[in-house]
Design a protein around this motif. Sequence first.
Motif, PDB file in Angstrom:
ATOM      1  N   VAL A 170     -17.864  21.239   1.786  1.00 34.34           N
ATOM      2  CA  VAL A 170     -18.584  22.417   1.297  1.00 34.34           C
ATOM      3  C   VAL A 170     -18.244  23.649   2.141  1.00 34.34           C
ATOM      4  N   THR A 171     -18.175  23.476   3.450  1.00 36.13           N
ATOM      5  CA  THR A 171     -17.836  24.595   4.334  1.00 36.13           C
ATOM      6  C   THR A 171     -16.416  25.092   4.070  1.00 36.13           C
ATOM      7  N   LEU A 172     -15.460  24.171   3.991  1.00 35.66           N
ATOM      8  CA  LEU A 172     -14.071  24.555   3.738  1.00 35.66           C
ATOM      9  C   LEU A 172     -13.917  25.201   2.375  1.00 35.66           C
ATOM     10  N   PHE A 173     -14.614  24.679   1.368  1.00 34.95           N
ATOM     11  CA  PHE A 173     -14.562  25.255   0.028  1.00 34.95           C
ATOM     12  C   PHE A 173     -15.051  26.703   0.059  1.00 34.95           C
ATOM     13  N   THR A 174     -16.157  26.927   0.758  1.00 32.95           N
ATOM     14  CA  THR A 174     -16.711  28.278   0.841  1.00 32.95           C
ATOM     15  C   THR A 174     -15.755  29.229   1.549  1.00 32.95           C
TER      16      THR A 174
ATOM     17  N   MET B  41     -12.497  28.928   1.880  1.00 35.72           N
ATOM     18  CA  MET B  41     -11.313  29.134   1.057  1.00 35.72           C
ATOM     19  C   MET B  41     -11.600  30.102  -0.080  1.00 35.72           C
ATOM     20  N   LEU B  42     -12.778  30.003  -0.674  1.00 36.56           N
ATOM     21  CA  LEU B  42     -13.148  30.912  -1.759  1.00 36.56           C
ATOM     22  C   LEU B  42     -13.215  32.349  -1.260  1.00 36.56           C
ATOM     23  N   ILE B  43     -13.790  32.546  -0.084  1.00 35.54           N
ATOM     24  CA  ILE B  43     -13.878  33.901   0.482  1.00 35.54           C
ATOM     25  C   ILE B  43     -12.491  34.454   0.769  1.00 35.54           C
ATOM     26  N   MET B  44     -11.597  33.614   1.299  1.00 33.52           N
ATOM     27  CA  MET B  44     -10.236  34.069   1.593  1.00 33.52           C
ATOM     28  C   MET B  44      -9.489  34.451   0.322  1.00 33.52           C
ATOM     29  N   LEU B  45      -9.584  33.621  -0.708  1.00 34.79           N
ATOM     30  CA  LEU B  45      -8.916  33.950  -1.977  1.00 34.79           C
ATOM     31  C   LEU B  45      -9.490  35.235  -2.562  1.00 34.79           C
ATOM     32  N   TRP B  46     -10.790  35.361  -2.500  1.00 29.94           N
ATOM     33  CA  TRP B  46     -11.451  36.553  -3.047  1.00 29.94           C
ATOM     34  C   TRP B  46     -10.977  37.804  -2.318  1.00 29.94           C
TER      35      TRP B  46
ATOM     36  N   VAL C  59     -16.482  41.165  -9.173  1.00 27.52           N
ATOM     37  CA  VAL C  59     -17.002  39.988  -9.873  1.00 27.52           C
ATOM     38  C   VAL C  59     -15.889  39.278 -10.634  1.00 27.52           C
ATOM     39  N   ASP C  60     -14.986  40.048 -11.260  1.00 26.45           N
ATOM     40  CA  ASP C  60     -13.871  39.439 -11.986  1.00 26.45           C
ATOM     41  C   ASP C  60     -12.942  38.679 -11.039  1.00 26.45           C
ATOM     42  N   ALA C  61     -12.662  39.269  -9.881  1.00 28.86           N
ATOM     43  CA  ALA C  61     -11.807  38.598  -8.897  1.00 28.86           C
ATOM     44  C   ALA C  61     -12.463  37.316  -8.406  1.00 28.86           C
ATOM     45  N   LEU C  62     -13.765  37.365  -8.136  1.00 32.88           N
ATOM     46  CA  LEU C  62     -14.482  36.178  -7.685  1.00 32.88           C
ATOM     47  C   LEU C  62     -14.478  35.103  -8.766  1.00 32.88           C
ATOM     48  N   PHE C  63     -14.615  35.506 -10.019  1.00 37.70           N
ATOM     49  CA  PHE C  63     -14.636  34.541 -11.130  1.00 37.70           C
ATOM     50  C   PHE C  63     -13.337  33.753 -11.182  1.00 37.70           C
ATOM     51  N   ASP C  64     -12.202  34.430 -11.186  1.00 35.81           N
ATOM     52  CA  ASP C  64     -10.931  33.718 -11.310  1.00 35.81           C
ATOM     53  C   ASP C  64     -10.577  32.946 -10.041  1.00 35.81           C
ATOM     54  N   CYS C  65     -11.027  33.422  -8.877  1.00 35.10           N
ATOM     55  CA  CYS C  65     -10.843  32.648  -7.639  1.00 35.10           C
ATOM     56  C   CYS C  65     -11.638  31.349  -7.692  1.00 35.10           C
ATOM     57  N   ALA C  66     -12.896  31.441  -8.132  1.00 35.35           N
ATOM     58  CA  ALA C  66     -13.726  30.247  -8.263  1.00 35.35           C
ATOM     59  C   ALA C  66     -13.150  29.303  -9.312  1.00 35.35           C
ATOM     60  N   SER C  67     -12.611  29.857 -10.379  1.00 34.22           N
ATOM     61  CA  SER C  67     -12.007  29.038 -11.428  1.00 34.22           C
ATOM     62  C   SER C  67     -10.798  28.281 -10.906  1.00 34.22           C
ATOM     63  N   ALA C  68      -9.966  28.942 -10.109  1.00 33.81           N
ATOM     64  CA  ALA C  68      -8.787  28.282  -9.543  1.00 33.81           C
ATOM     65  C   ALA C  68      -9.188  27.206  -8.541  1.00 33.81           C
TER      66      ALA C  68
ATOM     67  N   ILE D 112      -2.134  29.807  -6.858  1.00 32.28           N
ATOM     68  CA  ILE D 112      -1.454  28.502  -6.850  1.00 32.28           C
ATOM     69  C   ILE D 112      -1.958  27.663  -5.683  1.00 32.28           C
ATOM     70  N   VAL D 113      -2.019  28.288  -4.503  1.00 32.45           N
ATOM     71  CA  VAL D 113      -2.538  27.586  -3.322  1.00 32.45           C
ATOM     72  C   VAL D 113      -3.986  27.174  -3.562  1.00 32.45           C
ATOM     73  N   GLY D 114      -4.761  28.055  -4.184  1.00 33.78           N
ATOM     74  CA  GLY D 114      -6.158  27.754  -4.466  1.00 33.78           C
ATOM     75  C   GLY D 114      -6.313  26.556  -5.385  1.00 33.78           C
ATOM     76  N   MET D 115      -5.485  26.468  -6.421  1.00 37.16           N
ATOM     77  CA  MET D 115      -5.566  25.338  -7.346  1.00 37.16           C
ATOM     78  C   MET D 115      -5.236  24.021  -6.647  1.00 37.16           C
ATOM     79  N   LEU D 116      -4.193  24.030  -5.827  1.00 38.21           N
ATOM     80  CA  LEU D 116      -3.826  22.821  -5.092  1.00 38.21           C
ATOM     81  C   LEU D 116      -4.898  22.440  -4.080  1.00 38.21           C
ATOM     82  N   MET D 117      -5.390  23.430  -3.351  1.00 39.65           N
ATOM     83  CA  MET D 117      -6.440  23.168  -2.362  1.00 39.65           C
ATOM     84  C   MET D 117      -7.687  22.608  -3.030  1.00 39.65           C
ATOM     85  N   GLY D 118      -8.067  23.200  -4.146  1.00 30.92           N
ATOM     86  CA  GLY D 118      -9.265  22.757  -4.834  1.00 30.92           C
ATOM     87  C   GLY D 118      -9.151  21.346  -5.364  1.00 30.92           C
TER      88      GLY D 118
END
Length: 484
Positions: free
Chosen positions: A398-402, A404-409, A420-429, A453-459
């Motif tokens: 949970v910590t790493l996910f959070t 990583m989401l902040i970094m992608l955002w 909000v749009d950027a956060l949406f697609d980052c969370a989706s990836a 791409i990195v976000g999808m693999l990490m997720g």
Amino acid sequence: MASTASLAFAVRPRVLGRLIGRAALLLTGINAPLVLVSAVDGEWIGAAAHAAIVAILLALWVALSRGQPAPVPQTNEAMALSVCAFLLGSLALALPWWAEGVPLIDAVFEGVSAVTTTGLSTLDSVENKPWSFLFARAWGQWSGGLMIVLLALFLTLERGAVAGRWLSYQLTPEEVMLGARAWMRTMAIVYAGLTVLAVLALLAAGLDPGEALLHGLTAVCGGGFATDDSSIGGVGGRAVQTVAMVFGTLGAVSFLIWPQLRRGKVRAVLGAPELRAFVAFCVVGFLLLFATMTRLSGLPWREAAWDAFLMSLSCQATTGFSTLDLGSLDAVSKLIMIVQMIFGGDTASTAGGIKMFRVLGMGRLVRDAIARTALAPHAVITTRSGEADLIRGTATVVTLFTLMLIMLWAILLAGHHAPVDALFDCASALSTCGASVGVASHGLGAPFKAALIVGMLMGRLEIVAVLVLLYPRTWIGRRQSAGV
């Protein structure tokens, strides 16, 4: 007391090589049908490119395996193998598409999105692509979904009875003794059976055989690739959309429930906290989305009811199909769907996100923290044997996910996208959902595509597996015998 270093074992290169060779053989079987489909469709460049990939994978299998049986892997070897398998699978799809004229960054994006069952796309359009191309996307997603289910089952069997106290679908020690191969065979049969039912249901809903096959493949795996640029909303009417969402939701429920239902354990399955929490989030998401879509986005109530229901299923199950233009919705509706995507579906399923058992686990941590405030100074709250490791693992993911989401955002915000749009697609990836408000598009800059791409693999690999690859002790240190 022995130090951590003295108790650790580095990856055995020969063992990992043999395991990668076995993965290459599996990917050969997955990619071989694409040669035939492309040839039948008259796409000779694609057929030749897929044939070359099959030849490379076969050569990799011969070079690395050398006919020796693959031993039981260490945990770090299993994680390294999972990363390598997903990378190989992604490239096996991306390189033929690149040969067919898709820009390299978009081909890699599409390949990773397929194998991780995400469903985001940066192609200019899918409506101008040949059927063989669309089949390769759908087949890649379906195969990736099967890999995910089997990998989750392997980890479930490894955790055994201890995790059973957290995961209500978990196997008893006697059931674990049946063996991983038997359980994996059962899961593959269930997965294929749900896919056949999905295709038949889509045929009954009015799709032609080709469309039904493609969307049946991408529904059960939770992938969300569609044959229309506007997703499932442009493919068929409400009947088609409902069938696709329902089977996507079934794919997001633990595949371990089906053998349990067959054995008559209906009450135990229906009373499982993970399943009940998943259903509750779907219902609450629907009610909240219906309220915001009508009050804030101004949709007619009949239309809002359908779209709120279907999009709640899509986001919670991380299927990623869309029934309407998500970019036109209000910010609150988008934030509700972001939360649903992050929470995700059940364990041992095709769903992404942090998973229901971790959501419940974090809830228990909060409950215990509050309960401790009322205890005597020297009181101790006991935990079952092995449960501390599960709690630690949940908090870590949970910590790493959070983070990583902040970094992608932050990266996407640097591209001046709406927050909000950027956060949406980052969370989706990161949750491998695939729903998009339009940020992930053909016009997105290459650095931002690479970040997603990195976000999808990490997720999909839940971040830890990738970090294991970067950990020095994974590669440096003493090693166990490489024998079987």
